[in-house]
Structures are given as C-alpha cells and as structure tokens.
Design a protein around this motif. Structure first.
Motif, PDB file in Angstrom:
ATOM      1  N   LYS A  18       0.824  -1.214   0.000  1.00 22.09           N
ATOM      2  CA  LYS A  18       0.000   0.000   0.000  1.00 22.09           C
ATOM      3  C   LYS A  18       0.860   1.267   0.000  1.00 22.09           C
ATOM      4  CE  LYS A  18      -4.010   1.859   2.382  1.00 22.09           C
ATOM      5  NZ  LYS A  18      -4.933   1.684   3.496  1.00 22.09           N
ATOM      6  N   LYS A  19       2.018   1.236   0.652  1.00 20.66           N
ATOM      7  CA  LYS A  19       2.883   2.413   0.765  1.00 20.66           C
ATOM      8  C   LYS A  19       3.725   2.674  -0.482  1.00 20.66           C
ATOM      9  CE  LYS A  19       3.386   1.969   5.764  1.00 20.66           C
ATOM     10  NZ  LYS A  19       4.317   1.645   6.852  1.00 20.66           N
ATOM     11  N   MET A  20       3.838   1.706  -1.368  1.00 25.30           N
ATOM     12  CA  MET A  20       4.685   1.860  -2.557  1.00 25.30           C
ATOM     13  C   MET A  20       4.069   2.853  -3.536  1.00 25.30           C
ATOM     14  SD  MET A  20       5.788  -2.065  -3.242  1.00 25.30           S
ATOM     15  CE  MET A  20       7.058  -2.851  -2.305  1.00 25.30           C
ATOM     16  N   ASN A  21       4.926   3.589  -4.235  1.00 33.14           N
ATOM     17  CA  ASN A  21       4.470   4.608  -5.181  1.00 33.14           C
ATOM     18  C   ASN A  21       4.296   3.982  -6.566  1.00 33.14           C
ATOM     19  OD1 ASN A  21       3.946   6.874  -6.694  1.00 33.14           O
ATOM     20  ND2 ASN A  21       5.525   8.115  -5.703  1.00 33.14           N
ATOM     21  N   TRP A  22       3.177   3.352  -6.792  1.00 34.52           N
ATOM     22  CA  TRP A  22       2.903   2.629  -8.033  1.00 34.52           C
ATOM     23  C   TRP A  22       2.818   3.548  -9.246  1.00 34.52           C
ATOM     24  CZ3 TRP A  22       3.235  -2.582  -7.982  1.00 34.52           C
ATOM     25  CH2 TRP A  22       3.233  -3.198  -6.738  1.00 34.52           C
ATOM     26  N   LEU A  62       0.105  -9.862  -5.031  1.00 36.17           N
ATOM     27  CA  LEU A  62       1.094  -9.761  -3.959  1.00 36.17           C
ATOM     28  C   LEU A  62       0.427  -9.886  -2.596  1.00 36.17           C
ATOM     29  CD1 LEU A  62       3.373  -6.898  -5.320  1.00 36.17           C
ATOM     30  CD2 LEU A  62       4.006  -9.304  -5.052  1.00 36.17           C
ATOM     31  N   ASN A  63      -0.701  -9.198  -2.424  1.00 36.75           N
ATOM     32  CA  ASN A  63      -1.420  -9.255  -1.150  1.00 36.75           C
ATOM     33  C   ASN A  63      -1.923 -10.662  -0.849  1.00 36.75           C
ATOM     34  OD1 ASN A  63      -1.056  -6.525  -0.620  1.00 36.75           O
ATOM     35  ND2 ASN A  63      -2.987  -5.933  -1.563  1.00 36.75           N
ATOM     36  N   ALA A  64      -2.328 -11.396  -1.877  1.00 32.22           N
ATOM     37  CA  ALA A  64      -2.856 -12.753  -1.688  1.00 32.22           C
ATOM     38  C   ALA A  64      -1.758 -13.811  -1.600  1.00 32.22           C
ATOM     39  CB  ALA A  64      -3.805 -13.100  -2.835  1.00 32.22           C
ATOM     40  N   ARG A 107       7.643  -6.473 -15.031  1.00 32.10           N
ATOM     41  CA  ARG A 107       8.360  -5.206 -15.200  1.00 32.10           C
ATOM     42  C   ARG A 107       7.917  -4.195 -14.153  1.00 32.10           C
ATOM     43  NH1 ARG A 107      11.248  -1.597 -14.973  1.00 32.10           N
ATOM     44  NH2 ARG A 107      11.912  -0.160 -16.577  1.00 32.10           N
ATOM     45  N   LEU A 108       6.632  -4.150 -13.868  1.00 28.99           N
ATOM     46  CA  LEU A 108       6.120  -3.242 -12.850  1.00 28.99           C
ATOM     47  C   LEU A 108       6.664  -3.607 -11.471  1.00 28.99           C
ATOM     48  CD1 LEU A 108       4.300  -0.894 -11.990  1.00 28.99           C
ATOM     49  CD2 LEU A 108       2.402  -2.533 -11.861  1.00 28.99           C
ATOM     50  N   LEU A 109       6.647  -4.882 -11.127  1.00 24.56           N
ATOM     51  CA  LEU A 109       7.164  -5.311  -9.828  1.00 24.56           C
ATOM     52  C   LEU A 109       8.657  -5.025  -9.720  1.00 24.56           C
ATOM     53  CD1 LEU A 109       6.662  -6.584  -7.078  1.00 24.56           C
ATOM     54  CD2 LEU A 109       7.151  -8.808  -8.132  1.00 24.56           C
ATOM     55  N   TYR A 110       9.407  -5.316 -10.755  1.00 17.86           N
ATOM     56  CA  TYR A 110      10.852  -5.055 -10.772  1.00 17.86           C
ATOM     57  C   TYR A 110      11.114  -3.569 -10.546  1.00 17.86           C
ATOM     58  CZ  TYR A 110      15.653  -5.189 -12.589  1.00 17.86           C
ATOM     59  OH  TYR A 110      17.007  -5.077 -12.742  1.00 17.86           O
ATOM     60  N   GLN A 111      10.350  -2.708 -11.223  1.00 15.11           N
ATOM     61  CA  GLN A 111      10.536  -1.261 -11.095  1.00 15.11           C
ATOM     62  C   GLN A 111      10.187  -0.784  -9.686  1.00 15.11           C
ATOM     63  OE1 GLN A 111      11.675   0.981 -13.608  1.00 15.11           O
ATOM     64  NE2 GLN A 111      11.900   2.247 -11.783  1.00 15.11           N
ATOM     65  N   ILE A 112       9.077  -1.241  -9.142  1.00 21.02           N
ATOM     66  CA  ILE A 112       8.653  -0.776  -7.824  1.00 21.02           C
ATOM     67  C   ILE A 112       9.626  -1.235  -6.744  1.00 21.02           C
ATOM     68  CG2 ILE A 112       7.060  -2.644  -7.138  1.00 21.02           C
ATOM     69  CD1 ILE A 112       6.148   0.994  -6.746  1.00 21.02           C
ATOM     70  N   LEU A 113      10.145  -2.449  -6.865  1.00 21.30           N
ATOM     71  CA  LEU A 113      11.129  -2.921  -5.889  1.00 21.30           C
ATOM     72  C   LEU A 113      12.440  -2.139  -6.012  1.00 21.30           C
ATOM     73  CD1 LEU A 113      10.545  -6.784  -6.025  1.00 21.30           C
ATOM     74  CD2 LEU A 113       9.768  -5.166  -4.270  1.00 21.30           C
TER      75      LEU A 113
END
Length: 127
Positions: A18-22, A62-64, A107-113
């Motif tokens: 929830k805190k990540m800047n998506w 991710l949440n699940a 790609r989205l997960l890689y970028q956010i991490l």
C-alpha cells in the motif's frame, strides 16, 4: 514449459504494498521504454492506457501471496552494423543479437522494488 501456477509463488505484506508509489513506477517504465533494446509498442500501450488495472492486478496477487514470476520474452534483435563475432559457429557474421524484456506485471514489480531500495543503496554505497 512450466505454467505460472506451478512456479514458486510469493507475496508482500499488504501494508508495504500500500505504501509503494505505483504511479511513479509506471511513469519511470514509460520513460525507460524510449530507450529499450526491443521496440514493443504493444507493451507501452499497456503501461500508458491500462496502468490502473495492471497495478490492481499486481497488488492483489502480492497481497494474496499468489504472485508468480513469468518468463521474460527474448527475441533476436537485428544489428544496425554487422559485427563479426569471434568463435562464431555460424557461417559469417551475426546479423542479430538476443534481446530480452519482461512482461508487464514483472516489469512493474521489478521497477517498484528497485524504486524502494534505490535510496537505501545510494545512501550506503562507498563512492
């Protein structure tokens, strides 16, 4: 070939997700796409027109605890200049080189991490 369901799955704590800047991650992906080795306008379309849906899917998986990393797409990308490659087993110079890109969810997960750890790494690197 293994399916996504049979691969290792994982999740991230919902409070962290929830805190990540998506939206910032999507903006960075779109900016980086201009210099990608593989021209993929169909993927750029997903990031530019379906970002909210993509973010929602990744967050919910991710949440699940059911997120499974997919296989990157690798294709032969034509070289602009022919370069003779030493020890090439083919006859003559190589006209292509392999290029790889991640599918949108990965790609989205890689970028956010990467965004989440960038400041931590920068602050602790010995320059």
């Amino acid at each position: 070939m293994a399916s996504r369901k049979s691969a290792n799955v994982f999740g991230i704590d919902a409070d962290i997700v929830k805190k990540m800047n998506w939206p910032l991650a999507v903006k960075r992906i779109l900016a980086d796409a201009k210099s990608d080795f593989i021209y993929a306008p169909h993927l750029r379309f997903i990031y530019s027109k379906c970002a909210i849906e993509l973010i929602s899917i990744v967050k919910s998986e991710l949440n699940a605890g059911i997120y499974a990393v997919g296989t990157p797409m690798t294709i032969d990308v034509p070289k602009t200049n022919r370069v003779r490659v030493a020890n090439s087993k083919g006859s003559g110079p190589n006209f292509t080189r392999p290029g790889t890109i991640l599918m949108p969810k990965d790609r989205l997960l890689y970028q956010i991490l990467g965004d989440e750890v960038a400041d931590l790494i920068s602050d602790n690197i010995d320059r």
